[in-house]
Write a protein that holds these residues in place. Structure first.
Motif, PDB file in Angstrom:
ATOM      1  N   ASN A 144       0.720  -1.110   0.215  1.00 12.45           N
ATOM      2  CA  ASN A 144      -0.049   0.063   0.014  1.00 12.45           C
ATOM      3  C   ASN A 144       0.853   1.281   0.062  1.00 12.45           C
ATOM      4  O   ASN A 144       0.085   2.428   0.008  1.00 12.45           O
ATOM      5  CB  ASN A 144      -0.824  -0.144   1.321  1.00 12.45           C
ATOM      6  CG  ASN A 144      -0.013   0.047   2.316  1.00 12.45           C
ATOM      7  OD1 ASN A 144       0.850  -0.252   2.553  1.00 12.45           O
ATOM      8  ND2 ASN A 144      -0.900   0.642   3.469  1.00 12.45           N
ATOM      9  N   VAL A 145       2.090   1.215  -0.230  1.00 12.75           N
ATOM     10  CA  VAL A 145       2.892   2.294  -0.058  1.00 12.75           C
ATOM     11  C   VAL A 145       3.415   2.674  -1.333  1.00 12.75           C
ATOM     12  O   VAL A 145       3.851   2.118  -2.265  1.00 12.75           O
ATOM     13  CB  VAL A 145       4.383   2.185   0.759  1.00 12.75           C
ATOM     14  CG1 VAL A 145       5.231   3.236   0.818  1.00 12.75           C
ATOM     15  CG2 VAL A 145       3.810   1.889   2.108  1.00 12.75           C
ATOM     16  N   MET A 146       3.043   3.933  -1.883  1.00 19.11           N
ATOM     17  CA  MET A 146       3.423   4.516  -3.021  1.00 19.11           C
ATOM     18  C   MET A 146       4.648   5.138  -3.126  1.00 19.11           C
ATOM     19  O   MET A 146       5.252   5.546  -4.379  1.00 19.11           O
ATOM     20  CB  MET A 146       2.288   5.790  -3.246  1.00 19.11           C
ATOM     21  CG  MET A 146       0.803   5.257  -3.205  1.00 19.11           C
ATOM     22  SD  MET A 146      -0.265   6.813  -3.390  1.00 19.11           S
ATOM     23  CE  MET A 146       0.100   7.532  -5.187  1.00 19.11           C
ATOM     24  N   GLY A 147       5.580   5.498  -2.039  1.00 17.01           N
ATOM     25  CA  GLY A 147       6.683   6.010  -1.865  1.00 17.01           C
ATOM     26  C   GLY A 147       6.925   7.131  -1.327  1.00 17.01           C
ATOM     27  O   GLY A 147       5.997   7.349  -0.384  1.00 17.01           O
ATOM     28  N   GLY A 148       7.638   8.210  -1.487  1.00 21.24           N
ATOM     29  CA  GLY A 148       8.049   9.283  -0.853  1.00 21.24           C
ATOM     30  C   GLY A 148       6.865  10.347  -1.129  1.00 21.24           C
ATOM     31  O   GLY A 148       6.178  10.238  -2.125  1.00 21.24           O
ATOM     32  N   ILE A 149       6.892  11.464  -0.364  1.00 20.88           N
ATOM     33  CA  ILE A 149       5.742  12.302  -0.498  1.00 20.88           C
ATOM     34  C   ILE A 149       5.724  13.276  -1.836  1.00 20.88           C
ATOM     35  O   ILE A 149       4.592  13.919  -2.454  1.00 20.88           O
ATOM     36  CB  ILE A 149       5.607  13.487   0.420  1.00 20.88           C
ATOM     37  CG1 ILE A 149       6.855  14.363   0.828  1.00 20.88           C
ATOM     38  CG2 ILE A 149       5.222  12.574   2.064  1.00 20.88           C
ATOM     39  CD1 ILE A 149       6.454  15.424   1.581  1.00 20.88           C
ATOM     40  N   ASP A 150       6.888  13.125  -2.641  1.00 25.22           N
ATOM     41  CA  ASP A 150       7.114  13.751  -4.021  1.00 25.22           C
ATOM     42  C   ASP A 150       6.350  13.163  -4.936  1.00 25.22           C
ATOM     43  O   ASP A 150       6.177  13.620  -5.987  1.00 25.22           O
ATOM     44  CB  ASP A 150       8.583  13.898  -4.290  1.00 25.22           C
ATOM     45  CG  ASP A 150       9.248  12.634  -4.442  1.00 25.22           C
ATOM     46  OD1 ASP A 150       8.760  11.637  -3.639  1.00 25.22           O
ATOM     47  OD2 ASP A 150      10.212  12.475  -5.082  1.00 25.22           O
ATOM     48  N   LYS A 151       5.784  11.929  -4.709  1.00 23.47           N
ATOM     49  CA  LYS A 151       4.985  11.259  -5.578  1.00 23.47           C
ATOM     50  C   LYS A 151       3.382  12.050  -5.585  1.00 23.47           C
ATOM     51  O   LYS A 151       2.805  11.812  -6.377  1.00 23.47           O
ATOM     52  CB  LYS A 151       4.640   9.856  -5.063  1.00 23.47           C
ATOM     53  CG  LYS A 151       5.760   9.065  -5.161  1.00 23.47           C
ATOM     54  CD  LYS A 151       6.320   8.571  -6.402  1.00 23.47           C
ATOM     55  CE  LYS A 151       7.484   7.759  -6.257  1.00 23.47           C
ATOM     56  NZ  LYS A 151       8.514   7.767  -7.417  1.00 23.47           N
ATOM     57  N   VAL A 152       3.084  12.946  -4.716  1.00 28.07           N
ATOM     58  CA  VAL A 152       1.842  13.395  -4.447  1.00 28.07           C
ATOM     59  C   VAL A 152       1.948  14.843  -4.605  1.00 28.07           C
ATOM     60  O   VAL A 152       1.213  15.678  -5.430  1.00 28.07           O
ATOM     61  CB  VAL A 152       1.138  13.162  -3.203  1.00 28.07           C
ATOM     62  CG1 VAL A 152      -0.243  13.806  -2.975  1.00 28.07           C
ATOM     63  CG2 VAL A 152       0.911  11.689  -3.133  1.00 28.07           C
ATOM     64  N   ILE A 153       2.971  15.648  -3.605  1.00 26.99           N
ATOM     65  CA  ILE A 153       2.961  17.205  -3.836  1.00 26.99           C
ATOM     66  C   ILE A 153       4.382  17.329  -4.246  1.00 26.99           C
ATOM     67  O   ILE A 153       5.242  16.524  -3.948  1.00 26.99           O
ATOM     68  CB  ILE A 153       2.599  17.820  -2.426  1.00 26.99           C
ATOM     69  CG1 ILE A 153       3.651  17.052  -1.353  1.00 26.99           C
ATOM     70  CG2 ILE A 153       1.182  17.433  -2.334  1.00 26.99           C
ATOM     71  CD1 ILE A 153       3.088  17.891   0.085  1.00 26.99           C
ATOM     72  N   PRO A 154       4.807  18.535  -4.456  1.00 26.52           N
ATOM     73  CA  PRO A 154       6.112  18.958  -5.053  1.00 26.52           C
ATOM     74  C   PRO A 154       7.075  19.146  -3.411  1.00 26.52           C
ATOM     75  O   PRO A 154       6.307  19.924  -2.594  1.00 26.52           O
ATOM     76  CB  PRO A 154       6.039  20.255  -5.454  1.00 26.52           C
ATOM     77  CG  PRO A 154       4.810  20.872  -5.236  1.00 26.52           C
ATOM     78  CD  PRO A 154       4.038  19.624  -4.950  1.00 26.52           C
ATOM     79  N   VAL A 155       8.248  18.972  -3.507  1.00 26.39           N
ATOM     80  CA  VAL A 155       9.175  18.775  -2.285  1.00 26.39           C
ATOM     81  C   VAL A 155       9.938  19.886  -2.596  1.00 26.39           C
ATOM     82  O   VAL A 155      10.973  19.673  -3.582  1.00 26.39           O
ATOM     83  CB  VAL A 155       9.467  17.452  -1.997  1.00 26.39           C
ATOM     84  CG1 VAL A 155      10.224  17.825  -0.619  1.00 26.39           C
ATOM     85  CG2 VAL A 155       8.473  16.639  -1.437  1.00 26.39           C
ATOM     86  N   ASP A 156      10.469  20.870  -1.674  1.00 24.73           N
ATOM     87  CA  ASP A 156      11.521  21.784  -1.761  1.00 24.73           C
ATOM     88  C   ASP A 156      12.741  21.445  -1.196  1.00 24.73           C
ATOM     89  O   ASP A 156      13.888  21.693  -1.587  1.00 24.73           O
ATOM     90  CB  ASP A 156      11.028  22.957  -1.201  1.00 24.73           C
ATOM     91  CG  ASP A 156       9.734  23.568  -1.918  1.00 24.73           C
ATOM     92  OD1 ASP A 156      10.041  24.116  -3.204  1.00 24.73           O
ATOM     93  OD2 ASP A 156       8.562  23.882  -1.578  1.00 24.73           O
ATOM     94  N   VAL A 157      12.535  20.830   0.151  1.00 29.19           N
ATOM     95  CA  VAL A 157      13.954  20.327   1.069  1.00 29.19           C
ATOM     96  C   VAL A 157      13.648  18.888   1.303  1.00 29.19           C
ATOM     97  O   VAL A 157      12.818  18.580   1.755  1.00 29.19           O
ATOM     98  CB  VAL A 157      13.983  21.138   2.058  1.00 29.19           C
ATOM     99  CG1 VAL A 157      15.105  20.865   2.830  1.00 29.19           C
ATOM    100  CG2 VAL A 157      14.328  22.668   1.466  1.00 29.19           C
ATOM    101  N   PHE A 158      14.913  17.913   1.116  1.00 31.15           N
ATOM    102  CA  PHE A 158      14.599  16.562   1.650  1.00 31.15           C
ATOM    103  C   PHE A 158      15.701  16.609   2.858  1.00 31.15           C
ATOM    104  O   PHE A 158      16.812  16.819   2.664  1.00 31.15           O
ATOM    105  CB  PHE A 158      15.316  15.588   0.562  1.00 31.15           C
ATOM    106  CG  PHE A 158      14.225  15.588  -0.542  1.00 31.15           C
ATOM    107  CD1 PHE A 158      14.494  16.310  -1.553  1.00 31.15           C
ATOM    108  CD2 PHE A 158      13.164  14.622  -0.865  1.00 31.15           C
ATOM    109  CE1 PHE A 158      13.346  16.337  -2.632  1.00 31.15           C
ATOM    110  CE2 PHE A 158      12.254  14.574  -1.651  1.00 31.15           C
ATOM    111  CZ  PHE A 158      12.572  15.617  -2.683  1.00 31.15           C
ATOM    112  N   VAL A 159      15.156  16.119   4.000  1.00 24.31           N
ATOM    113  CA  VAL A 159      16.180  15.859   5.221  1.00 24.31           C
ATOM    114  C   VAL A 159      16.099  14.330   5.240  1.00 24.31           C
ATOM    115  O   VAL A 159      15.014  13.605   5.878  1.00 24.31           O
ATOM    116  CB  VAL A 159      15.374  16.457   6.467  1.00 24.31           C
ATOM    117  CG1 VAL A 159      16.362  16.147   7.670  1.00 24.31           C
ATOM    118  CG2 VAL A 159      15.300  17.996   6.229  1.00 24.31           C
ATOM    119  N   PRO A 160      17.318  13.846   5.117  1.00 21.40           N
ATOM    120  CA  PRO A 160      17.523  12.585   5.238  1.00 21.40           C
ATOM    121  C   PRO A 160      17.603  11.965   6.758  1.00 21.40           C
ATOM    122  O   PRO A 160      17.921  12.691   7.773  1.00 21.40           O
ATOM    123  CB  PRO A 160      18.843  12.196   4.384  1.00 21.40           C
ATOM    124  CG  PRO A 160      19.581  13.402   4.570  1.00 21.40           C
ATOM    125  CD  PRO A 160      18.491  14.474   4.902  1.00 21.40           C
ATOM    126  N   GLY A 161      17.450  10.557   6.853  1.00 25.21           N
ATOM    127  CA  GLY A 161      17.734  10.299   8.410  1.00 25.21           C
ATOM    128  C   GLY A 161      16.859   9.060   8.682  1.00 25.21           C
ATOM    129  O   GLY A 161      15.707   9.285   8.144  1.00 25.21           O
TER     130      GLY A 161
END
Length: 155
Positions: free
Chosen positions: A97-114
């Motif tokens: 049921n997981v589509m992936g990261g949120i950039d699959k749905v809305i535009p992302v400006d900053v990614f914070v890993p961890g």
């Protein structure tokens, strides 16, 4: 960091995570790390928010909620994906049921890993987001009046 004309307001949404990143977001708001020293105000209303902090991955149940929350935020707005689940789906990316990261749905400006993202990294991501927010606000103010007017409108 650039000077902001008003205090930026943030809203936090847990898309579907183990809550490790959520705890770190809350830690960033405590006096120990004190992200509020940048003038940030935490709000629960997307209509008042400038910065959208999202933890967890996108699935079928939260996809519309995530999109609707983003759409309710006034322009200019920035999105910060916090943690590996929000950036790519993380350890849950192979789940049915997981589509992936949120950039699959809305535009992302900053990614914070961890996993989980450290409060210092979250604060760094928020500060970067504030710079992007100010650039977007400046770009909106620099637009010619004709470009800001919707097409088909006549006076």
């Amino acid at each position: 960091m650039t000077y902001l004309a008003k205090s930026p307001w943030i809203i936090h949404y847990d898309a579907s995570s183990c809550n490790g990143c959520d705890i770190e977001v809350l830690a960033a708001l405590t006096p120990v790390y004190d992200v509020e020293r940048f003038g940030i105000v935490n709000t629960g209303n997307p209509k008042h928010a400038d910065v959208f902090l999202v933890t967890g991955s996108v699935n079928e149940k939260n996809r519309e909620i995530l999109k609707n929350t983003y759409d309710l935020m006034p322009d200019p707005k920035v999105v910060v994906a916090i943690g590996i689940c929000a950036t790519s789906g993380g350890i849950f990316r192979e789940c049915y049921n997981v589509m992936g990261g949120i950039d699959k749905v809305i535009p992302v400006d900053v990614f914070v890993p961890g996993c989980a993202a450290r409060p210092e990294a979250i604060i760094d991501g928020v500060v970067k987001a504030l710079g992007i927010l100010e650039a977007k606000r400046q770009a909106m103010n620099d637009r010619p009046a004709a470009a800001a007017k919707p097409a088909g409108d006549s006076v």
